[in-house]
Design an enzyme around this catalytic site. Structure first.
Site, mmCIF file in Angstrom:
data_model
loop_
_atom_site.group_PDB
_atom_site.id
_atom_site.type_symbol
_atom_site.label_atom_id
_atom_site.label_comp_id
_atom_site.label_asym_id
_atom_site.label_seq_id
_atom_site.Cartn_x
_atom_site.Cartn_y
_atom_site.Cartn_z
ATOM 1 N N ARG A 102 0.879 -1.189 0.000
ATOM 2 C CA ARG A 102 0.000 0.000 0.000
ATOM 3 C C ARG A 102 0.903 1.221 0.000
ATOM 4 O O ARG A 102 1.659 1.439 0.958
ATOM 5 C CB ARG A 102 -0.907 -0.010 1.227
ATOM 6 C CG ARG A 102 -1.572 1.334 1.469
ATOM 7 C CD ARG A 102 -2.685 1.282 2.486
ATOM 8 N NE ARG A 102 -3.845 0.623 1.934
ATOM 9 C CZ ARG A 102 -5.063 0.653 2.471
ATOM 10 N NH1 ARG A 102 -5.272 1.326 3.589
ATOM 11 N NH2 ARG A 102 -6.067 0.034 1.906
ATOM 12 N N HIS A 129 -7.355 1.033 -6.325
ATOM 13 C CA HIS A 129 -7.592 0.160 -5.164
ATOM 14 C C HIS A 129 -8.308 -1.104 -5.659
ATOM 15 O O HIS A 129 -9.471 -1.351 -5.344
ATOM 16 C CB HIS A 129 -8.435 0.920 -4.131
ATOM 17 C CG HIS A 129 -8.428 0.308 -2.767
ATOM 18 N ND1 HIS A 129 -7.678 -0.820 -2.438
ATOM 19 C CD2 HIS A 129 -9.085 0.646 -1.613
ATOM 20 C CE1 HIS A 129 -7.874 -1.115 -1.165
ATOM 21 N NE2 HIS A 129 -8.726 -0.257 -0.649
ATOM 22 N N GLN A 132 -10.146 -3.816 -3.305
ATOM 23 C CA GLN A 132 -11.441 -3.348 -2.804
ATOM 24 C C GLN A 132 -12.505 -3.450 -3.888
ATOM 25 O O GLN A 132 -13.635 -3.866 -3.639
ATOM 26 C CB GLN A 132 -11.316 -1.891 -2.337
ATOM 27 C CG GLN A 132 -12.619 -1.318 -1.810
ATOM 28 C CD GLN A 132 -13.038 -1.950 -0.493
ATOM 29 O OE1 GLN A 132 -12.248 -2.009 0.442
ATOM 30 N NE2 GLN A 132 -14.268 -2.451 -0.408
ATOM 31 N N ASP A 224 -17.047 7.572 -1.645
ATOM 32 C CA ASP A 224 -15.810 7.402 -0.891
ATOM 33 C C ASP A 224 -15.486 8.760 -0.252
ATOM 34 O O ASP A 224 -16.103 9.778 -0.594
ATOM 35 C CB ASP A 224 -14.690 6.930 -1.844
ATOM 36 C CG ASP A 224 -13.399 6.564 -1.109
ATOM 37 O OD1 ASP A 224 -13.446 6.321 0.113
ATOM 38 O OD2 ASP A 224 -12.329 6.542 -1.760
ATOM 39 N N CYS A 264 -16.200 1.809 0.598
ATOM 40 C CA CYS A 264 -15.087 0.920 0.945
ATOM 41 C C CYS A 264 -14.693 1.025 2.406
ATOM 42 O O CYS A 264 -14.058 0.125 2.943
ATOM 43 C CB CYS A 264 -13.887 1.212 0.045
ATOM 44 S SG CYS A 264 -13.155 2.851 0.282
ATOM 45 N N ARG A 292 -13.536 -8.722 1.553
ATOM 46 C CA ARG A 292 -12.114 -8.475 1.283
ATOM 47 C C ARG A 292 -11.317 -9.743 1.564
ATOM 48 O O ARG A 292 -10.414 -10.116 0.825
ATOM 49 C CB ARG A 292 -11.579 -7.323 2.172
ATOM 50 C CG ARG A 292 -12.064 -5.937 1.832
ATOM 51 C CD ARG A 292 -11.524 -5.434 0.503
ATOM 52 N NE ARG A 292 -10.065 -5.348 0.480
ATOM 53 C CZ ARG A 292 -9.362 -4.307 0.913
ATOM 54 N NH1 ARG A 292 -9.963 -3.239 1.392
ATOM 55 N NH2 ARG A 292 -8.037 -4.299 0.839
HETATM 56 N N1 NVA Z 1 -9.800 6.875 -1.263
HETATM 57 C C1 NVA Z 1 -9.442 6.390 0.046
HETATM 58 C C2 NVA Z 1 -9.696 4.919 0.177
HETATM 59 C C3 NVA Z 1 -9.382 4.324 1.526
HETATM 60 C C4 NVA Z 1 -9.568 2.856 1.616
HETATM 61 C C5 NVA Z 1 -7.985 6.712 0.331
HETATM 62 O O1 NVA Z 1 -7.148 6.531 -0.570
HETATM 63 O O2 NVA Z 1 -7.676 7.171 1.430
HETATM 64 N N1 CP Z 2 -11.187 -0.115 2.514
HETATM 65 C C1 CP Z 2 -9.907 -0.224 2.940
HETATM 66 O O1 CP Z 2 -8.974 -0.464 2.169
HETATM 67 O O2 CP Z 2 -9.768 -0.063 4.271
HETATM 68 P P1 CP Z 2 -8.391 0.127 5.070
HETATM 69 O O3 CP Z 2 -7.840 1.475 4.681
HETATM 70 O O4 CP Z 2 -8.817 0.066 6.516
HETATM 71 O O5 CP Z 2 -7.458 -0.964 4.696
#
Ligand code: NVA
Ligand code: CP
Length: 309
Positions: A102, A129, A132, A224, A264, A292
């Protein structure tokens, strides 16, 4: 399936996406069949950003498949002090059987995939992502059965979730409409690639600034956060720019009668979504979160099961 990595749904065919869904369905129904699928294997999990679902579901998933997961905060490993990605990827490949990452820059994940000899899985980047979104379409498939010809509306920021949802929709036969305020449109390269996939699949990818155009006739309404990880300094400005973009009961009433709501998570009740929607019986947020685990087990099994230990 001949893929080494899972970086983007765009890289997978519709048939391959469906194979992963079928496997996830079997794993969810019969977890015991797969208890030894990754016996003796280790997954390295590199995190430059926070996580609840991704971290826990990958770690639990590896355990349930008979393997082991290593949590590596980018702050604590040498990568965070500037060790080159090429060395990190090659060194980790000597110890572990797979890498999930990540990151902020998408290129960090694609570079890891280029240099690692083991599979690399995208656990979220600033661009996409995919784990997800595979999960979200899998959840929709569980709810609706065949997804062909159905419509998903994504309302909000043209961010990583919007991008992956656009890449995924043509693969599952769905039409997608993404509505954003004008200054928050999705990446034009992603839009172009998704539209090309949609043309071949006979589906539609529409990008608009009209909430009504997007939500009308939708079977799924998804949103989101307005400020993603790394955009904390813009949160206040974004709250102003997104005024009127909250998914509330009124917005849901523009969708189909049996439309479901997706997010998500993590979510901000009262910002991008009203509690009356996210906490209603139309909301499937906890099914998404659970799935997930099943989808990622299916992805890891697909990429790692026949690797030599
Ligand atoms: N768009 C959000 C998704 C988190 C799972 C982010 O990147 O923070
Ligand atoms: N939806 C998701 O990826 O959650 P986290 O940021 O908690 O991993």
């Amino acid at each position: 399936m001949t893929h080494k990595d899972f970086i983007e749904i765009h890289d997978y065919s519709a048939a391959e996406v469906m194979q992963i869904f079928e496997l996830a369905k079997r794993m969810k129904a019969h977890p015991d069949e797969f208890r030894e699928s990754l016996e003796g294997q280790t997954l390295a999990m590199i995190f430059e950003k926070s996580s609840t679902r991704t971290r826990v579901s990958f770690e639990v998933g590896m355990f349930q498949l008979g393997g082991h997961a290593l949590f590596l905060s980018a702050r604590d490993i040498q990568l965070g002090r500037g060790e080159p990605i090429v060395d990190t990827a090659r060194v980790l490949s000597r110890y572990v059987d797979g890498i999930m990452a990540r990151t902020f820059a998408h290129k960090t994940v694609t570079d890891l995939a280029e240099y690692a000899s083991v599979p690399v899985i995208n656990g979220l980047t600033d661009l996409s992502h995919p784990c997800q979104v595979m999960t979200d379409y899998f959840t929709a498939w569980e709810k609706f059965g065949n997804l062909k010809g159905r419509k998903i509306a994504y309302v909000g920021d043209g961010n990583n979730m919007a991008h992956s949802l656009m890449y995924g929709a043509p693969k599952v036969g769905m039409n997608i409409a993404v509505a954003t305020p004008p200054a928050y449109a999705p990446d034009p390269t992603v839009v172009g690639e998704a539209q090309a996939d949609a043309d071949s699949a006979g589906t539609k990818v529409v990008v608009t600034t009209s909430i009504e155009e997007a939500v009308k006739g939708a079977d799924i309404v998804e949103t989101d956060v307005w400020a993603s990880m790394g955009q904390e300094a813009e949160a206040e400005k974004r709250r102003r720019d997104f005024a009127g973009w909250i998914v509330d009961r009124k917005m849901m009433s523009m969708a189909n009668k049996d439309a479901i709501f997706m997010h998500c998570l993590p979510a901000h009740r009262g910002e991008e979504v009203a509690a009356e929607v996210i906490d209603s019986d139309r909301s499937v947020i906890y099914d998404e979160a659970e799935n997930r685990l099943h989808i990622q087990k299916a992805i890891m099994h697909t990429l790692m099961n026949d690797r030599k230990r």
